[in-house]
Design an enzyme around this catalytic site. Structure first.
Site, PDB file in Angstrom:
ATOM      1  N   ASP A   1      -0.949  -3.640  10.092  1.00  0.00           N
ATOM      2  CA  ASP A   1      -2.290  -4.097   9.720  1.00  0.00           C
ATOM      3  C   ASP A   1      -3.265  -3.127  10.354  1.00  0.00           C
ATOM      4  O   ASP A   1      -3.138  -2.780  11.539  1.00  0.00           O
ATOM      5  CB  ASP A   1      -2.570  -5.530  10.162  1.00  0.00           C
ATOM      6  CG  ASP A   1      -3.734  -6.097   9.357  1.00  0.00           C
ATOM      7  OD1 ASP A   1      -3.581  -6.306   8.141  1.00  0.00           O
ATOM      8  OD2 ASP A   1      -4.822  -6.297   9.939  1.00  0.00           O
ATOM      9  N   SER A   2      -4.194  -2.661   9.570  1.00  0.00           N
ATOM     10  CA  SER A   2      -5.034  -1.571  10.049  1.00  0.00           C
ATOM     11  C   SER A   2      -6.432  -1.692   9.479  1.00  0.00           C
ATOM     12  O   SER A   2      -6.689  -2.527   8.599  1.00  0.00           O
ATOM     13  CB  SER A   2      -4.400  -0.230   9.676  1.00  0.00           C
ATOM     14  OG  SER A   2      -3.953  -0.242   8.332  1.00  0.00           O
TER      15      SER A   2
ATOM     16  N   ASN B   1       0.853  -1.193   0.000  1.00  0.00           N
ATOM     17  CA  ASN B   1       0.000   0.000   0.000  1.00  0.00           C
ATOM     18  C   ASN B   1       0.892   1.248   0.000  1.00  0.00           C
ATOM     19  O   ASN B   1       1.552   1.552   0.993  1.00  0.00           O
ATOM     20  CB  ASN B   1      -0.894  -0.053   1.247  1.00  0.00           C
ATOM     21  CG  ASN B   1      -1.861   1.094   1.311  1.00  0.00           C
ATOM     22  OD1 ASN B   1      -1.511   2.220   1.005  1.00  0.00           O
ATOM     23  ND2 ASN B   1      -3.083   0.801   1.721  1.00  0.00           N
TER      24      ASN B   1
ATOM     25  N   HIS C   1      -4.206   6.949  14.028  1.00  0.00           N
ATOM     26  CA  HIS C   1      -3.960   5.596  14.549  1.00  0.00           C
ATOM     27  C   HIS C   1      -2.529   5.143  14.224  1.00  0.00           C
ATOM     28  O   HIS C   1      -1.800   4.643  15.068  1.00  0.00           O
ATOM     29  CB  HIS C   1      -4.983   4.644  13.929  1.00  0.00           C
ATOM     30  CG  HIS C   1      -5.102   4.710  12.426  1.00  0.00           C
ATOM     31  ND1 HIS C   1      -5.215   5.896  11.740  1.00  0.00           N
ATOM     32  CD2 HIS C   1      -5.089   3.747  11.469  1.00  0.00           C
ATOM     33  CE1 HIS C   1      -5.272   5.654  10.448  1.00  0.00           C
ATOM     34  NE2 HIS C   1      -5.203   4.351  10.257  1.00  0.00           N
ATOM     35  N   ARG C   2      -2.094   5.358  12.964  1.00  0.00           N
ATOM     36  CA  ARG C   2      -0.769   4.894  12.533  1.00  0.00           C
ATOM     37  C   ARG C   2       0.332   5.717  13.214  1.00  0.00           C
ATOM     38  O   ARG C   2       1.348   5.172  13.635  1.00  0.00           O
ATOM     39  CB  ARG C   2      -0.666   4.968  11.001  1.00  0.00           C
ATOM     40  CG  ARG C   2       0.593   4.335  10.433  1.00  0.00           C
ATOM     41  CD  ARG C   2       0.456   4.054   8.952  1.00  0.00           C
ATOM     42  NE  ARG C   2      -0.598   3.090   8.674  1.00  0.00           N
ATOM     43  CZ  ARG C   2      -1.805   3.408   8.198  1.00  0.00           C
ATOM     44  NH1 ARG C   2      -2.108   4.659   7.880  1.00  0.00           N
ATOM     45  NH2 ARG C   2      -2.719   2.473   8.013  1.00  0.00           N
TER      46      ARG C   2
ATOM     47  N   GLY D   1      -7.812   5.077   1.143  1.00  0.00           N
ATOM     48  CA  GLY D   1      -8.892   4.294   1.759  1.00  0.00           C
ATOM     49  C   GLY D   1     -10.125   5.090   2.153  1.00  0.00           C
ATOM     50  O   GLY D   1     -10.744   5.774   1.333  1.00  0.00           O
ATOM     51  N   TYR D   2     -10.463   5.007   3.428  1.00  0.00           N
ATOM     52  CA  TYR D   2     -11.687   5.630   3.960  1.00  0.00           C
ATOM     53  C   TYR D   2     -11.460   7.082   4.414  1.00  0.00           C
ATOM     54  O   TYR D   2     -12.369   7.695   4.982  1.00  0.00           O
ATOM     55  CB  TYR D   2     -12.211   4.814   5.147  1.00  0.00           C
ATOM     56  CG  TYR D   2     -12.564   3.386   4.795  1.00  0.00           C
ATOM     57  CD1 TYR D   2     -13.853   3.042   4.382  1.00  0.00           C
ATOM     58  CD2 TYR D   2     -11.611   2.362   4.862  1.00  0.00           C
ATOM     59  CE1 TYR D   2     -14.181   1.734   4.057  1.00  0.00           C
ATOM     60  CE2 TYR D   2     -11.924   1.046   4.533  1.00  0.00           C
ATOM     61  CZ  TYR D   2     -13.205   0.742   4.127  1.00  0.00           C
ATOM     62  OH  TYR D   2     -13.526  -0.554   3.796  1.00  0.00           O
ATOM     63  N   ASP D   3     -10.252   7.639   4.191  1.00  0.00           N
ATOM     64  CA  ASP D   3      -9.947   8.999   4.683  1.00  0.00           C
ATOM     65  C   ASP D   3     -10.999  10.050   4.303  1.00  0.00           C
ATOM     66  O   ASP D   3     -11.339  10.896   5.134  1.00  0.00           O
ATOM     67  CB  ASP D   3      -8.565   9.460   4.178  1.00  0.00           C
ATOM     68  CG  ASP D   3      -7.430   8.964   5.056  1.00  0.00           C
ATOM     69  OD1 ASP D   3      -7.707   8.321   6.083  1.00  0.00           O
ATOM     70  OD2 ASP D   3      -6.261   9.207   4.702  1.00  0.00           O
TER      71      ASP D   3
HETATM   72  P1  ITT Z   1      -0.867  -4.170   3.017  1.00  0.00           P
HETATM   73  O1  ITT Z   1      -1.554  -5.365   3.643  1.00  0.00           O
HETATM   74  O2  ITT Z   1      -0.076  -4.513   1.789  1.00  0.00           O
HETATM   75  O3  ITT Z   1      -0.096  -3.376   4.027  1.00  0.00           O
HETATM   76  P2  ITT Z   1      -3.568  -3.182   2.718  1.00  0.00           P
HETATM   77  O4  ITT Z   1      -4.136  -1.909   2.204  1.00  0.00           O
HETATM   78  O5  ITT Z   1      -4.147  -4.467   2.186  1.00  0.00           O
HETATM   79  O6  ITT Z   1      -1.996  -3.148   2.467  1.00  0.00           O
HETATM   80  P3  ITT Z   1      -4.540  -3.793   5.359  1.00  0.00           P
HETATM   81  O7  ITT Z   1      -4.801  -5.228   5.090  1.00  0.00           O
HETATM   82  O8  ITT Z   1      -3.917  -3.414   6.669  1.00  0.00           O
HETATM   83  O9  ITT Z   1      -3.605  -3.150   4.279  1.00  0.00           O
HETATM   84  O10 ITT Z   1      -5.920  -3.023   5.173  1.00  0.00           O
HETATM   85  C1  ITT Z   1      -6.050  -1.743   5.669  1.00  0.00           C
HETATM   86  C2  ITT Z   1      -7.210  -1.042   4.996  1.00  0.00           C
HETATM   87  O11 ITT Z   1      -7.854  -0.208   5.975  1.00  0.00           O
HETATM   88  C3  ITT Z   1      -6.707  -0.114   3.908  1.00  0.00           C
HETATM   89  O12 ITT Z   1      -6.656  -0.750   2.642  1.00  0.00           O
HETATM   90  C4  ITT Z   1      -7.720   1.020   3.977  1.00  0.00           C
HETATM   91  O13 ITT Z   1      -8.887   0.661   3.275  1.00  0.00           O
HETATM   92  C5  ITT Z   1      -8.056   1.073   5.455  1.00  0.00           C
HETATM   93  N1  ITT Z   1      -7.163   1.995   6.162  1.00  0.00           N
HETATM   94  C6  ITT Z   1      -6.195   1.694   7.075  1.00  0.00           C
HETATM   95  N2  ITT Z   1      -5.557   2.812   7.475  1.00  0.00           N
HETATM   96  C7  ITT Z   1      -6.118   3.821   6.803  1.00  0.00           C
HETATM   97  C8  ITT Z   1      -5.881   5.208   6.772  1.00  0.00           C
HETATM   98  O14 ITT Z   1      -4.921   5.773   7.481  1.00  0.00           O
HETATM   99  N3  ITT Z   1      -6.643   5.943   5.968  1.00  0.00           N
HETATM  100  C9  ITT Z   1      -7.614   5.402   5.219  1.00  0.00           C
HETATM  101  N4  ITT Z   1      -7.904   4.103   5.179  1.00  0.00           N
HETATM  102  C10 ITT Z   1      -7.155   3.313   5.968  1.00  0.00           C
END
Ligand code: ITT
Length: 201
Positions: free
Chosen positions: A73-74, A10, A184-185, A157-159
């Site tokens: 993971d988030s 990501n 959060h991050r 993402g959902y920002d």
């Molecule tokens: P990696 O596993 O390769 O790191 P991913 O996007 O698949 O990438 P996750 O499985 O952790 O990562 O999914 C996290 C999702 O949650 C991410 O794709 C977004 O949709 C959302 N998300 C997490 N942190 C966010 C943020 O700071 N802002 C917006 N959306 C976020």
């Protein structure tokens, strides 16, 4: 200079995490992406927790490259939806879906739900696998409210639909440093650096 690998595909996460480490360890740490170390295998993420999935990502890549590896993971937990999409946040609208698909699904699930019931939090768990096989976890949460339509130009993402009341802005309206300061991050990363001895990288 120490090198650590950030096990993510990501690019938004890379921007935030690399920006953070540049400020905290200026000139001391190189962050390599999966592409930069030539890692393109699929990483299985099939646990029910952020901690479990973060460990799967960090461990898989650390076994392959022999370097210190961190993973994030988030996801977004929406109270009205009993914590969904949670660990399914990336694929809420289905495998291979876009962020826009996920936002559309979220807004339709919350259609007609009043503001006071649209509370939610972003959660991030950082897991690091160190060279001495030590594993470090750090976690951060950020509380907000889901808007009824998108606000701002950020496209992570959902920002655009995550409203942060103390700043009266959506996350997509914040610049990198401001978001890292409250997100959060950012919280997880600050906890991580308090636990991480860079000499062990
Ligand atoms: P990696 O596993 O390769 O790191 P991913 O996007 O698949 O990438 P996750 O499985 O952790 O990562 O999914 C996290 C999702 O949650 C991410 O794709 C977004 O949709 C959302 N998300 C997490 N942190 C966010 C943020 O700071 N802002 C917006 N959306 C976020």
């Amino acid at each position: 200079m120490k090198t650590i690998v950030f096990a993510t595909n990501n690019h938004h996460k890379v921007t935030e995490v690399a920006g953070f480490f540049e400020k905290h360890f200026p000139g001391k740490l190189i962050i390599k992406t999966l592409a930069q170390i030539g890692f393109s295998d699929e990483i299985i993420e099939n646990t029910e927790t952020f901690e479990g999935n973060a460990l799967q990502k960090a461990k898989t890549v650390s076994k392959a490259c022999g370097l210190t590896v961190i993973a994030d993971d988030s996801g977004l937990e929406v109270d009205y939806l009993n914590g969904m999409p949670g660990v399914y946040s990336a694929r809420y609208a289905g495998e291979g879906c876009s962020s826009q698909d996920n936002i559309n699904k979220l807004l339709s699930e919350l259609e007609g739900v009043p503001m006071e019931k649209r509370t939610a939090r972003f959660v991030s768990v950082i897991c690091a696998c160190l060279l001495n096989e030590e594993v470090i976890y750090a976690k951060g949460c950020c509380e907000g409210v889901i808007l009824t339509s998108k606000r701002g130009t950020g496209d992570f993402g959902y920002d655009p639909v995550f409203y942060y009341p103390p700043l009266q802005k959506s996350f997509a309206e914040l610049d990198l440093d401001t978001k890292n300061g409250i997100s959060h991050r950012g919280i997880a990363l600050r906890q991580f650096v308090s636990l991480f001895d860079i000499s062990k990288a």
